[in-house]
Design a protein around this motif. Structure first.
Motif, PDB file in Angstrom:
ATOM      1  N   THR A  53      80.977   2.590  46.463  1.00  0.00           N
ATOM      2  CA  THR A  53      79.719   1.974  46.903  1.00  0.00           C
ATOM      3  C   THR A  53      79.938   0.948  48.022  1.00  0.00           C
ATOM      4  O   THR A  53      78.999   0.637  48.738  1.00  0.00           O
ATOM      5  N   TYR A  54      81.153   0.453  48.165  1.00  0.00           N
ATOM      6  CA  TYR A  54      81.431  -0.597  49.155  1.00  0.00           C
ATOM      7  C   TYR A  54      82.113  -0.078  50.417  1.00  0.00           C
ATOM      8  O   TYR A  54      82.646  -0.866  51.190  1.00  0.00           O
ATOM      9  N   LYS A  55      82.096   1.225  50.649  1.00  0.00           N
ATOM     10  CA  LYS A  55      82.742   1.776  51.850  1.00  0.00           C
ATOM     11  C   LYS A  55      82.204   1.134  53.117  1.00  0.00           C
ATOM     12  O   LYS A  55      82.955   0.806  54.025  1.00  0.00           O
ATOM     13  N   ASP A  56      80.890   0.946  53.183  1.00  0.00           N
ATOM     14  CA  ASP A  56      80.294   0.329  54.372  1.00  0.00           C
ATOM     15  C   ASP A  56      80.731  -1.127  54.527  1.00  0.00           C
ATOM     16  O   ASP A  56      80.964  -1.595  55.631  1.00  0.00           O
ATOM     17  N   LYS A  57      80.848  -1.840  53.410  1.00  0.00           N
ATOM     18  CA  LYS A  57      81.301  -3.242  53.459  1.00  0.00           C
ATOM     19  C   LYS A  57      82.765  -3.323  53.909  1.00  0.00           C
ATOM     20  O   LYS A  57      83.141  -4.233  54.624  1.00  0.00           O
ATOM     21  N   ILE A  58      83.563  -2.358  53.467  1.00  0.00           N
ATOM     22  CA  ILE A  58      84.967  -2.323  53.886  1.00  0.00           C
ATOM     23  C   ILE A  58      85.041  -2.107  55.391  1.00  0.00           C
ATOM     24  O   ILE A  58      85.767  -2.809  56.103  1.00  0.00           O
ATOM     25  N   ASN A  59      84.265  -1.143  55.887  1.00  0.00           N
ATOM     26  CA  ASN A  59      84.235  -0.900  57.335  1.00  0.00           C
ATOM     27  C   ASN A  59      83.702  -2.112  58.090  1.00  0.00           C
ATOM     28  O   ASN A  59      84.168  -2.423  59.188  1.00  0.00           O
ATOM     29  N   LEU A  60      82.732  -2.818  57.498  1.00  0.00           N
ATOM     30  CA  LEU A  60      82.198  -4.027  58.126  1.00  0.00           C
ATOM     31  C   LEU A  60      83.275  -5.106  58.221  1.00  0.00           C
ATOM     32  O   LEU A  60      83.394  -5.787  59.246  1.00  0.00           O
ATOM     33  N   ALA A  61      84.063  -5.255  57.168  1.00  0.00           N
ATOM     34  CA  ALA A  61      85.151  -6.244  57.189  1.00  0.00           C
ATOM     35  C   ALA A  61      86.160  -5.914  58.284  1.00  0.00           C
ATOM     36  O   ALA A  61      86.614  -6.796  59.014  1.00  0.00           O
ATOM     37  N   LEU A  62      86.493  -4.637  58.427  1.00  0.00           N
ATOM     38  CA  LEU A  62      87.421  -4.213  59.474  1.00  0.00           C
ATOM     39  C   LEU A  62      86.824  -4.484  60.848  1.00  0.00           C
ATOM     40  O   LEU A  62      87.512  -4.976  61.752  1.00  0.00           O
ATOM     41  N   TYR A  63      85.548  -4.193  61.002  1.00  0.00           N
ATOM     42  CA  TYR A  63      84.858  -4.420  62.273  1.00  0.00           C
ATOM     43  C   TYR A  63      84.808  -5.913  62.600  1.00  0.00           C
ATOM     44  O   TYR A  63      85.066  -6.324  63.724  1.00  0.00           O
ATOM     45  N   LYS A  64      84.481  -6.739  61.618  1.00  0.00           N
ATOM     46  CA  LYS A  64      84.376  -8.184  61.830  1.00  0.00           C
ATOM     47  C   LYS A  64      85.720  -8.805  62.207  1.00  0.00           C
ATOM     48  O   LYS A  64      85.766  -9.851  62.837  1.00  0.00           O
ATOM     49  N   CYS A  65      86.815  -8.157  61.812  1.00  0.00           N
ATOM     50  CA  CYS A  65      88.156  -8.652  62.159  1.00  0.00           C
ATOM     51  C   CYS A  65      88.651  -8.057  63.473  1.00  0.00           C
ATOM     52  O   CYS A  65      89.824  -8.185  63.813  1.00  0.00           O
ATOM     53  N   ASN A  66      87.765  -7.376  64.200  1.00  0.00           N
ATOM     54  CA  ASN A  66      88.085  -6.779  65.498  1.00  0.00           C
ATOM     55  C   ASN A  66      89.205  -5.744  65.424  1.00  0.00           C
ATOM     56  O   ASN A  66      90.044  -5.659  66.323  1.00  0.00           O
ATOM     57  N   ILE A  67      89.226  -4.986  64.348  1.00  0.00           N
ATOM     58  CA  ILE A  67      90.194  -3.910  64.215  1.00  0.00           C
ATOM     59  C   ILE A  67      89.630  -2.697  64.950  1.00  0.00           C
ATOM     60  O   ILE A  67      88.469  -2.331  64.734  1.00  0.00           O
ATOM     61  N   ALA A  68      90.429  -2.109  65.824  1.00  0.00           N
ATOM     62  CA  ALA A  68      89.991  -0.913  66.545  1.00  0.00           C
ATOM     63  C   ALA A  68      89.746   0.214  65.546  1.00  0.00           C
ATOM     64  O   ALA A  68      90.481   0.357  64.569  1.00  0.00           O
ATOM     65  N   TYR A  69      88.711   1.008  65.810  1.00  0.00           N
ATOM     66  CA  TYR A  69      88.329   2.075  64.874  1.00  0.00           C
ATOM     67  C   TYR A  69      89.499   2.995  64.539  1.00  0.00           C
ATOM     68  O   TYR A  69      89.666   3.407  63.404  1.00  0.00           O
ATOM     69  N   ARG A  70      90.330   3.292  65.530  1.00  0.00           N
ATOM     70  CA  ARG A  70      91.450   4.199  65.272  1.00  0.00           C
ATOM     71  C   ARG A  70      92.522   3.567  64.386  1.00  0.00           C
ATOM     72  O   ARG A  70      93.421   4.245  63.917  1.00  0.00           O
ATOM     73  N   GLN A  71      92.430   2.251  64.141  1.00  0.00           N
ATOM     74  CA  GLN A  71      93.392   1.568  63.282  1.00  0.00           C
ATOM     75  C   GLN A  71      92.810   1.244  61.905  1.00  0.00           C
ATOM     76  O   GLN A  71      93.457   0.588  61.108  1.00  0.00           O
ATOM     77  N   TYR A  72      91.602   1.720  61.617  1.00  0.00           N
ATOM     78  CA  TYR A  72      90.980   1.433  60.333  1.00  0.00           C
ATOM     79  C   TYR A  72      91.859   1.889  59.177  1.00  0.00           C
ATOM     80  O   TYR A  72      92.005   1.178  58.188  1.00  0.00           O
ATOM     81  N   ASP A  73      92.457   3.075  59.292  1.00  0.00           N
ATOM     82  CA  ASP A  73      93.306   3.579  58.208  1.00  0.00           C
ATOM     83  C   ASP A  73      94.488   2.652  57.943  1.00  0.00           C
ATOM     84  O   ASP A  73      94.910   2.479  56.800  1.00  0.00           O
ATOM     85  N   GLU A  74      94.991   2.056  59.005  1.00  0.00           N
ATOM     86  CA  GLU A  74      96.157   1.185  58.908  1.00  0.00           C
ATOM     87  C   GLU A  74      95.848  -0.101  58.132  1.00  0.00           C
ATOM     88  O   GLU A  74      96.711  -0.628  57.431  1.00  0.00           O
ATOM     89  N   PHE A  75      94.631  -0.618  58.253  1.00  0.00           N
ATOM     90  CA  PHE A  75      94.266  -1.880  57.614  1.00  0.00           C
ATOM     91  C   PHE A  75      93.355  -1.689  56.399  1.00  0.00           C
ATOM     92  O   PHE A  75      92.960  -2.661  55.776  1.00  0.00           O
ATOM     93  N   TYR A  76      93.033  -0.446  56.092  1.00  0.00           N
ATOM     94  CA  TYR A  76      92.125  -0.155  54.981  1.00  0.00           C
ATOM     95  C   TYR A  76      92.693  -0.684  53.661  1.00  0.00           C
ATOM     96  O   TYR A  76      91.961  -1.224  52.831  1.00  0.00           O
ATOM     97  N   GLY A  77      93.986  -0.547  53.468  1.00  0.00           N
ATOM     98  CA  GLY A  77      94.632  -1.018  52.250  1.00  0.00           C
ATOM     99  C   GLY A  77      94.495  -2.518  52.056  1.00  0.00           C
ATOM    100  O   GLY A  77      94.334  -3.001  50.933  1.00  0.00           O
TER     101      GLY A  77
END
Length: 171
Positions: free
Chosen positions: A19-43
């Protein structure tokens, strides 16, 4: 902190993650993580969500505050990882008696050697694209910056990948 979960908590946490997939992506976005690096910081974001979940289960935060708290905790874990990575970046300088001295470690020597080999294998145009990709620029931005068509750009990137792979396999 002990991250062990019971079987029931694990099921509940997996539902929370779904249910929090969008919030996880939002956290990655807010930290200025490039989309192609989302997998790297998802953990790291998942670790922040897990910490938040465990704190909620302990009763240290109210359920109404969980969304904000979880987002802040996920961002904190991502930022901690970014700081850890920048702290341990390879450097050609060592500090000796409060003076920076040039020193090449084995890792730096290997990366310099690889970089020189790459430069010798790639054409000038490919090398420009390679450097821009290394800087983290999006391919479409690179194409417009170098004023080349998408098809030509993707053709050059495919050539770079092919040469890079053969170089690394033969290194």
């Amino acid at each position: 902190m002990d991250y062990r979960l019971t079987a029931e908590e694990e099921v509940e946490f997996n539902l929370l993650v779904a249910t929090y997939k969008d919030k996880i992506n939002l956290a990655l976005y807010k930290c200025n993580i490039a989309y192609r690096q989302y997998d790297e910081f998802y953990g790291n974001a998942l670790e922040g969500l897990l910490v938040s979940f465990l704190i909620l289960k302990k009763g240290d935060i109210a359920e109404k505050d969980f969304d904000r708290f979880a987002l802040a905790t996920m961002k904190r874990k991502i930022i901690d990882e970014l700081r850890r990575r920048s702290r341990y970046k390879l450097s050609c300088f060592e500090e000796v008696d409060n003076t920076k001295v040039f020193a090449i470690s084995d890792n730096n020597l290997a990366s310099i050697e690889i970089e020189n080999s790459i430069k010798s294998v790639l054409t000038a145009e490919e090398y420009k694209i390679y450097n821009l990709l290394k800087q983290g620029l999006d391919s479409k931005i690179i194409f417009s910056k170098l004023n080349i068509s998408k098809s030509k750009g993707y053709e050059l990137i495919a050539s770079i990948k092919s040469k890079y792979k053969s170089l690394l396999y033969n290194f």
